[in-house]
Write a protein that holds these residues in place. Structure first.
Motif, PDB file in Angstrom:
ATOM      1  N   GLU A  49       0.824  -1.207   0.000  1.00  0.00           N
ATOM      2  CA  GLU A  49       0.000   0.000   0.000  1.00  0.00           C
ATOM      3  C   GLU A  49       0.859   1.258   0.000  1.00  0.00           C
ATOM      4  O   GLU A  49       0.544   2.245  -0.669  1.00  0.00           O
ATOM      5  N   ALA A  50       1.941   1.236   0.784  1.00  0.00           N
ATOM      6  CA  ALA A  50       2.831   2.390   0.826  1.00  0.00           C
ATOM      7  C   ALA A  50       3.433   2.654  -0.549  1.00  0.00           C
ATOM      8  O   ALA A  50       3.498   3.799  -1.013  1.00  0.00           O
ATOM      9  N   ALA A  51       3.861   1.584  -1.219  1.00  0.00           N
ATOM     10  CA  ALA A  51       4.446   1.732  -2.553  1.00  0.00           C
ATOM     11  C   ALA A  51       3.404   2.203  -3.557  1.00  0.00           C
ATOM     12  O   ALA A  51       3.668   3.084  -4.389  1.00  0.00           O
ATOM     13  N   GLN A  52       2.211   1.620  -3.499  1.00  0.00           N
ATOM     14  CA  GLN A  52       1.153   2.006  -4.429  1.00  0.00           C
ATOM     15  C   GLN A  52       0.772   3.471  -4.269  1.00  0.00           C
ATOM     16  O   GLN A  52       0.599   4.192  -5.256  1.00  0.00           O
ATOM     17  N   ALA A  53       0.638   3.911  -3.021  1.00  0.00           N
ATOM     18  CA  ALA A  53       0.272   5.306  -2.777  1.00  0.00           C
ATOM     19  C   ALA A  53       1.341   6.253  -3.295  1.00  0.00           C
ATOM     20  O   ALA A  53       1.044   7.277  -3.919  1.00  0.00           O
ATOM     21  N   SER A  54       2.595   5.904  -3.059  1.00  0.00           N
ATOM     22  CA  SER A  54       3.704   6.747  -3.491  1.00  0.00           C
ATOM     23  C   SER A  54       3.785   6.821  -5.014  1.00  0.00           C
ATOM     24  O   SER A  54       3.857   7.898  -5.606  1.00  0.00           O
ATOM     25  N   ILE A  55       3.751   5.664  -5.662  1.00  0.00           N
ATOM     26  CA  ILE A  55       3.843   5.616  -7.121  1.00  0.00           C
ATOM     27  C   ILE A  55       2.587   6.202  -7.758  1.00  0.00           C
ATOM     28  O   ILE A  55       2.650   6.893  -8.776  1.00  0.00           O
ATOM     29  N   GLY A  56       1.435   5.939  -7.150  1.00  0.00           N
ATOM     30  CA  GLY A  56       0.181   6.452  -7.694  1.00  0.00           C
ATOM     31  C   GLY A  56       0.150   7.962  -7.762  1.00  0.00           C
ATOM     32  O   GLY A  56      -0.325   8.545  -8.742  1.00  0.00           O
ATOM     33  N   LEU A  57       0.673   8.614  -6.733  1.00  0.00           N
ATOM     34  CA  LEU A  57       0.719  10.071  -6.741  1.00  0.00           C
ATOM     35  C   LEU A  57       1.665  10.583  -7.819  1.00  0.00           C
ATOM     36  O   LEU A  57       1.400  11.587  -8.477  1.00  0.00           O
ATOM     37  N   SER A  58       2.770   9.886  -7.998  1.00  0.00           N
ATOM     38  CA  SER A  58       3.753  10.311  -8.988  1.00  0.00           C
ATOM     39  C   SER A  58       3.237  10.163 -10.413  1.00  0.00           C
ATOM     40  O   SER A  58       3.473  11.019 -11.265  1.00  0.00           O
ATOM     41  N   LEU A  59       2.518   9.064 -10.672  1.00  0.00           N
ATOM     42  CA  LEU A  59       2.068   8.771 -12.033  1.00  0.00           C
ATOM     43  C   LEU A  59       0.605   9.140 -12.266  1.00  0.00           C
ATOM     44  O   LEU A  59       0.043   8.805 -13.312  1.00  0.00           O
ATOM     45  N   ASN A  60       0.001   9.814 -11.283  1.00  0.00           N
ATOM     46  CA  ASN A  60      -1.399  10.254 -11.404  1.00  0.00           C
ATOM     47  C   ASN A  60      -2.343   9.090 -11.705  1.00  0.00           C
ATOM     48  O   ASN A  60      -3.162   9.143 -12.628  1.00  0.00           O
ATOM     49  N   ILE A  61      -2.227   8.039 -10.912  1.00  0.00           N
ATOM     50  CA  ILE A  61      -3.065   6.857 -11.098  1.00  0.00           C
ATOM     51  C   ILE A  61      -4.328   6.992 -10.258  1.00  0.00           C
ATOM     52  O   ILE A  61      -4.259   7.293  -9.069  1.00  0.00           O
ATOM     53  N   GLU A  62      -5.479   6.771 -10.877  1.00  0.00           N
ATOM     54  CA  GLU A  62      -6.753   6.784 -10.167  1.00  0.00           C
ATOM     55  C   GLU A  62      -7.099   5.349  -9.769  1.00  0.00           C
ATOM     56  O   GLU A  62      -7.418   4.518 -10.610  1.00  0.00           O
ATOM     57  N   PHE A  63      -7.045   5.050  -8.470  1.00  0.00           N
ATOM     58  CA  PHE A  63      -7.290   3.689  -8.009  1.00  0.00           C
ATOM     59  C   PHE A  63      -8.772   3.388  -7.791  1.00  0.00           C
ATOM     60  O   PHE A  63      -9.206   2.253  -7.922  1.00  0.00           O
ATOM     61  N   GLY A  64      -9.548   4.406  -7.437  1.00  0.00           N
ATOM     62  CA  GLY A  64     -10.956   4.163  -7.164  1.00  0.00           C
ATOM     63  C   GLY A  64     -11.125   3.190  -6.007  1.00  0.00           C
ATOM     64  O   GLY A  64     -10.444   3.272  -4.995  1.00  0.00           O
ATOM     65  N   ARG A  65     -12.013   2.216  -6.182  1.00  0.00           N
ATOM     66  CA  ARG A  65     -12.283   1.226  -5.142  1.00  0.00           C
ATOM     67  C   ARG A  65     -11.662  -0.127  -5.479  1.00  0.00           C
ATOM     68  O   ARG A  65     -12.111  -1.170  -5.015  1.00  0.00           O
ATOM     69  N   ASP A  66     -10.619  -0.112  -6.291  1.00  0.00           N
ATOM     70  CA  ASP A  66      -9.950  -1.354  -6.662  1.00  0.00           C
ATOM     71  C   ASP A  66      -9.361  -2.037  -5.434  1.00  0.00           C
ATOM     72  O   ASP A  66      -8.907  -1.376  -4.497  1.00  0.00           O
ATOM     73  N   GLY A  67      -9.353  -3.366  -5.452  1.00  0.00           N
ATOM     74  CA  GLY A  67      -8.683  -4.119  -4.406  1.00  0.00           C
ATOM     75  C   GLY A  67      -7.177  -4.040  -4.593  1.00  0.00           C
ATOM     76  O   GLY A  67      -6.676  -3.452  -5.560  1.00  0.00           O
ATOM     77  N   LEU A  68      -6.454  -4.651  -3.676  1.00  0.00           N
ATOM     78  CA  LEU A  68      -4.991  -4.570  -3.710  1.00  0.00           C
ATOM     79  C   LEU A  68      -4.406  -5.086  -5.026  1.00  0.00           C
ATOM     80  O   LEU A  68      -3.583  -4.406  -5.642  1.00  0.00           O
ATOM     81  N   PRO A  69      -4.804  -6.264  -5.524  1.00  0.00           N
ATOM     82  CA  PRO A  69      -4.257  -6.729  -6.807  1.00  0.00           C
ATOM     83  C   PRO A  69      -4.616  -5.804  -7.967  1.00  0.00           C
ATOM     84  O   PRO A  69      -3.802  -5.581  -8.865  1.00  0.00           O
ATOM     85  N   GLY A  70      -5.841  -5.262  -7.943  1.00  0.00           N
ATOM     86  CA  GLY A  70      -6.254  -4.352  -9.004  1.00  0.00           C
ATOM     87  C   GLY A  70      -5.424  -3.086  -9.017  1.00  0.00           C
ATOM     88  O   GLY A  70      -5.061  -2.568 -10.084  1.00  0.00           O
ATOM     89  N   ARG A  71      -5.107  -2.579  -7.821  1.00  0.00           N
ATOM     90  CA  ARG A  71      -4.269  -1.379  -7.745  1.00  0.00           C
ATOM     91  C   ARG A  71      -2.862  -1.673  -8.238  1.00  0.00           C
ATOM     92  O   ARG A  71      -2.245  -0.847  -8.922  1.00  0.00           O
ATOM     93  N   MET A  72      -2.347  -2.869  -7.894  1.00  0.00           N
ATOM     94  CA  MET A  72      -1.004  -3.219  -8.349  1.00  0.00           C
ATOM     95  C   MET A  72      -0.963  -3.358  -9.864  1.00  0.00           C
ATOM     96  O   MET A  72       0.012  -2.970 -10.516  1.00  0.00           O
ATOM     97  N   THR A  73      -2.022  -3.907 -10.447  1.00  0.00           N
ATOM     98  CA  THR A  73      -2.085  -4.021 -11.906  1.00  0.00           C
ATOM     99  C   THR A  73      -2.028  -2.642 -12.554  1.00  0.00           C
ATOM    100  O   THR A  73      -1.329  -2.431 -13.552  1.00  0.00           O
ATOM    101  N   LYS A  74      -2.750  -1.685 -11.986  1.00  0.00           N
ATOM    102  CA  LYS A  74      -2.729  -0.325 -12.529  1.00  0.00           C
ATOM    103  C   LYS A  74      -1.342   0.299 -12.403  1.00  0.00           C
ATOM    104  O   LYS A  74      -0.900   1.032 -13.299  1.00  0.00           O
TER     105      LYS A  74
END
Length: 228
Positions: A49-74
């Motif tokens: 989760e820490a990695a996803q949040a950090s990378i998501g902010l950098s790459l402007n990824i919209e996670f929505g209500r995706d589960g953990l695997p779905g967020r990692m796929t994005k």
């Protein structure tokens, strides 16, 4: 010799300014693998989760209500592994993406193994040995996948990159709802605040500790989501 997530530790050493309190999460997982291997999934999830949040902010990824695997796929799909100065740059991107996805799928499979009733770590005759082997595999895959993705992201020139500091508030909706149901809303000078958001904002360490404890006692809402 104590078990160590060596790749993540090397990453932290090489990127001290961007690592935030990632070392705290790494140390917590190492201790769980050694002392409480049957509970290490919660710490693995926190690092993801820490990695996803950090990378998501950098790459402007919209996670929505995706589960953990779905967020990692994005996250994986958002990366461009192409090497512009290599004649087969596109092929490198394709194969690296497939490799990283394979590691992520293996991690998910191990998480699913954790969620089989009464078979948390398989059915080997030597239960304790398999339990620790499972923890080592889960920790090793987390070490390889997260360190690689963060290394790629942190090696890119970006002034706005967010350090991997901890779990995202928005990704812990079920826990926040549970916390808010136990405590009353706080009103200050006419403004109303949710207890969960107050705790997250003012004491992130205690928020994370409570989140981890909640996941351990609520596997249906916490750990099962990791394998959704």
């Amino acid at each position: 010799m104590a078990y160590q997530l060596q790749l993540l530790r090397n990453l932290i050493e090489g990127h001290p300014e961007q690592a935030g309190n990632l070392e705290l999460h790494v140390r917590a997982l190492e201790q769980r693998i050694e002392q409480l291997p049957d509970t290490c999934l919660a710490s693995v999830r926190t690092i993801f989760e820490a990695a996803q949040a950090s990378i998501g902010l950098s790459l402007n990824i919209e996670f929505g209500r995706d589960g953990l695997p779905g967020r990692m796929t994005k996250v994986i799909e958002a990366f461009d592994f192409t090497m512009t100065d290599h004649p087969d740059g596109d092929k490198i991107h394709e194969e690296l993406s497939a490799l990283i996805k394979g590691i992520e799928e293996t991690t998910t499979a191990l998480a699913r193994l954790s969620n089989i009733p009464n078979m948390r770590h398989g059915g080997a005759l030597d239960w304790a040995v398999l339990q620790r082997q499972h923890a080592y595999m889960l920790g090793g895959l987390c070490d390889a996948l997260v360190s690689f993705l963060l290394d790629v992201a942190w090696s890119r020139p970006s002034k706005d990159f967010e350090a991997a500091s901890g779990p995202s508030y928005d990704l812990a909706g079920a826990f926040n709802d549970n916390l808010d149901s136990e405590y009353e809303l706080v009103e200050i000078a006419g403004s109303i605040f949710e207890p969960s958001r107050i705790l997250f904002t003012l004491d992130a360490t205690q928020y994370e500790a409570a989140l981890t404890e909640w996941r351990l006692t609520n596997p249906a809402d916490g750990e099962l989501e990791a394998a959704a």
